[in-house]
Design a protein around this motif. Structure first.
Motif, mmCIF file in Angstrom:
data_model
loop_
_atom_site.group_PDB
_atom_site.id
_atom_site.type_symbol
_atom_site.label_atom_id
_atom_site.label_comp_id
_atom_site.label_asym_id
_atom_site.label_seq_id
_atom_site.Cartn_x
_atom_site.Cartn_y
_atom_site.Cartn_z
ATOM 1 N N TYR A 112 -17.214 -16.354 3.450
ATOM 2 C CA TYR A 112 -17.758 -17.263 2.448
ATOM 3 C C TYR A 112 -17.752 -18.700 2.940
ATOM 4 O O TYR A 112 -16.994 -19.061 3.824
ATOM 5 C CB TYR A 112 -16.934 -17.194 1.149
ATOM 6 C CG TYR A 112 -16.757 -15.797 0.630
ATOM 7 C CD1 TYR A 112 -17.795 -15.137 -0.009
ATOM 8 C CD2 TYR A 112 -15.553 -15.123 0.795
ATOM 9 C CE1 TYR A 112 -17.636 -13.849 -0.481
ATOM 10 C CE2 TYR A 112 -15.387 -13.836 0.325
ATOM 11 C CZ TYR A 112 -16.429 -13.202 -0.311
ATOM 12 O OH TYR A 112 -16.268 -11.928 -0.766
ATOM 13 N N HIS A 113 -18.560 -19.510 2.308
ATOM 14 C CA HIS A 113 -18.523 -20.949 2.549
ATOM 15 C C HIS A 113 -17.525 -21.546 1.576
ATOM 16 O O HIS A 113 -17.705 -21.468 0.365
ATOM 17 C CB HIS A 113 -19.903 -21.581 2.329
ATOM 18 C CG HIS A 113 -19.856 -23.068 2.346
ATOM 19 N ND1 HIS A 113 -19.710 -23.770 3.510
ATOM 20 C CD2 HIS A 113 -19.892 -23.966 1.351
ATOM 21 C CE1 HIS A 113 -19.668 -25.054 3.223
ATOM 22 N NE2 HIS A 113 -19.777 -25.198 1.909
ATOM 23 N N LEU A 114 -16.450 -22.126 2.104
ATOM 24 C CA LEU A 114 -15.430 -22.743 1.256
ATOM 25 C C LEU A 114 -15.527 -24.256 1.401
ATOM 26 O O LEU A 114 -15.596 -24.776 2.508
ATOM 27 C CB LEU A 114 -14.033 -22.277 1.660
ATOM 28 C CG LEU A 114 -13.781 -20.775 1.562
ATOM 29 C CD1 LEU A 114 -12.371 -20.442 2.018
ATOM 30 C CD2 LEU A 114 -14.001 -20.279 0.161
ATOM 31 N N ASP A 115 -15.512 -24.935 0.291
ATOM 32 C CA ASP A 115 -15.570 -26.393 0.285
ATOM 33 C C ASP A 115 -14.149 -26.931 0.437
ATOM 34 O O ASP A 115 -13.349 -26.878 -0.493
ATOM 35 C CB ASP A 115 -16.192 -26.888 -1.014
ATOM 36 C CG ASP A 115 -16.459 -28.372 -1.027
ATOM 37 O OD1 ASP A 115 -15.952 -29.089 -0.135
ATOM 38 O OD2 ASP A 115 -17.188 -28.816 -1.933
ATOM 39 N N ASN A 116 -13.836 -27.442 1.641
ATOM 40 C CA ASN A 116 -12.489 -27.931 1.924
ATOM 41 C C ASN A 116 -12.086 -29.066 1.002
ATOM 42 O O ASN A 116 -10.937 -29.132 0.566
ATOM 43 C CB ASN A 116 -12.376 -28.400 3.373
ATOM 44 C CG ASN A 116 -12.345 -27.247 4.338
ATOM 45 O OD1 ASN A 116 -12.008 -26.135 3.971
ATOM 46 N ND2 ASN A 116 -12.708 -27.509 5.575
ATOM 47 N N ASN A 117 -13.003 -29.976 0.708
ATOM 48 C CA ASN A 117 -12.658 -31.113 -0.144
ATOM 49 C C ASN A 117 -12.184 -30.650 -1.517
ATOM 50 O O ASN A 117 -11.164 -31.115 -2.021
ATOM 51 C CB ASN A 117 -13.843 -32.062 -0.301
ATOM 52 C CG ASN A 117 -14.151 -32.786 0.979
ATOM 53 O OD1 ASN A 117 -13.255 -33.029 1.788
ATOM 54 N ND2 ASN A 117 -15.404 -33.137 1.170
#
Length: 52
Positions: free
Chosen positions: A20-25
């Motif tokens: 998955y694409h995880l938003d680090n911020n």
């Protein structure tokens, strides 16, 4: 109880980053609010996940 034990966190994060694409911020903000930022960062380092 918990879904994962603490020893499984690095592998679970690595798999999540692969799938998955995880938003680090957003993830870091949430972890900071919950007081878990150091735990998340260390699990990511153990799992070989590099963040900028």
């Amino acid at each position: 109880m918990y879904m994962f034990s603490k020893s499984e966190y690095p592998e679970a994060l690595r798999i999540a980053y692969e799938k998955y694409h995880l938003d680090n911020n957003k993830m870091f903000r949430y972890a900071r609010r919950r007081g878990k930022l150091p735990e998340i960062q260390s699990a990511m380092a153990e799992g070989g996940i590099v963040t900028l």
